[in-house]
Design a protein around this motif. Structure first.
Motif: not given
Length: 285
Positions: A42-52
């Motif tokens: 049930t777990v996911d991410s809206n942005n799997k490749w963020p840039i800091g």
């Protein structure tokens, strides 16, 4: 002519091969999703490749499904963030209580969850003052009444800033204070034709951060020019419009959402798969 027994025999053989093919297909899809860092359960991410952006804050996205429309009780939810290659946790939230006794010192006083949003399925983590060593793969694990699972987030670190555009006589200058990795810089006219009448100088500080000054010669009044600054992580498109004695500018940032090869030539200022935001600046000369 084949006998009934032979027909049945060969029919069973065909059915076995078909069933085996379906099993192989299902297994290959399952392994490919896991290999790409896909979410589990049930777990996911809206942005799997963020840039800091170095020195600034970044949010590592993580969400989970709730068992009811009204959400979960936070006392029933456990959230753990870990980073690949580290034995200690990045952040640990266990049934309403923050537990950081086993937190890696690298993240001390730099991480937090959005406690008011946890009940609604938000397990995202805020990471403050991004550093180069923060780059890597993070795992968000959630255990809730609705189920449990893990999502991966691949944080990439860069340095970028909107350029300052100045206009003096017939020269338009763009100055970028902080970029990493070192970018390419080019200028376009109002029709997106590449202009070759420019000079760009790069300067690196002790931390390897690049500052640049790029000057475009022989510009004309009442016209627009575009400066594109791009490396494999960040693309900035800055447009300057000169009218009478005024110059108005805006800057548009875009970021590739996957580890795809960079597109270094302008294509209507859009990358195939990007997230983006605008920065508007208005200047008077």
């Amino acid at each position: 002519m084949a006998s009934l027994g032979q027909i049945i025999f060969w029919g069973m053989i065909v059915m076995i091969f078909v069933a085996a093919g379906l099993i192989i297909l299902i297994l290959s899809v399952s392994f490919s999703v896991k290999g790409l860092g896909g979410s589990q359960g049930t777990v996911d991410s809206n942005n799997k490749w963020p840039i800091g952006n170095l020195g600034e804050d970044v949010i590592l996205s993580c969400k989970f499904k709730t068992s009811t429309n009204s959400g979960e009780l936070t006392s029933q939810v456990s959230i753990t963030w870990k980073k690949k290659g580290l034995s200690e946790v990045v952040y640990n939230y266990n049934k309403g209580a923050v537990q950081l006794t086993e937190q890696n010192p690298q993240f001390k006083d730099r991480t937090q969850l959005f406690s008011d949003a946890i009940g609604g399925g938000n397990a995202s983590m805020l990471l403050r003052n991004v550093k180069m060593k923060d780059e890597g793969v993070y795992y968000c694990s959630v255990n809730a009444p609705s189920g449990s699972g893990t999502a991966s987030v691949n944080l990439r670190v860069a340095a970028f800033s909107a350029p300052k555009l100045k206009w003096v006589n017939t020269t338009l200058t763009a100055e970028g204070e902080r970029w990493f990795p070192k970018p390419d810089v080019l200028w376009l006219d109002v029709n997106d034709n590449i202009l070759n009448k420019s000079e760009t100088s790069f300067f690196n500080n002790s931390a390897g951060i690049t500052r640049f000054i790029s000057s475009l010669q022989q510009i004309t009044l009442n016209d627009s020019y575009t400066c594109i600054i791009q490396n494999h992580l960040v693309k900035a498109v800055s447009r300057a419009t000169i009218k009478d004695i005024e110059i108005s500018t805006w800057t548009f940032f875009s970021f590739p959402t996957a580890a795809a090869p960079p597109i270094l030539l302008p294509q209507r200022h859009v990358l195939a798969a990007t997230t983006s935001f605008f920065l508007w600046i208005y200047q008077l000369t």
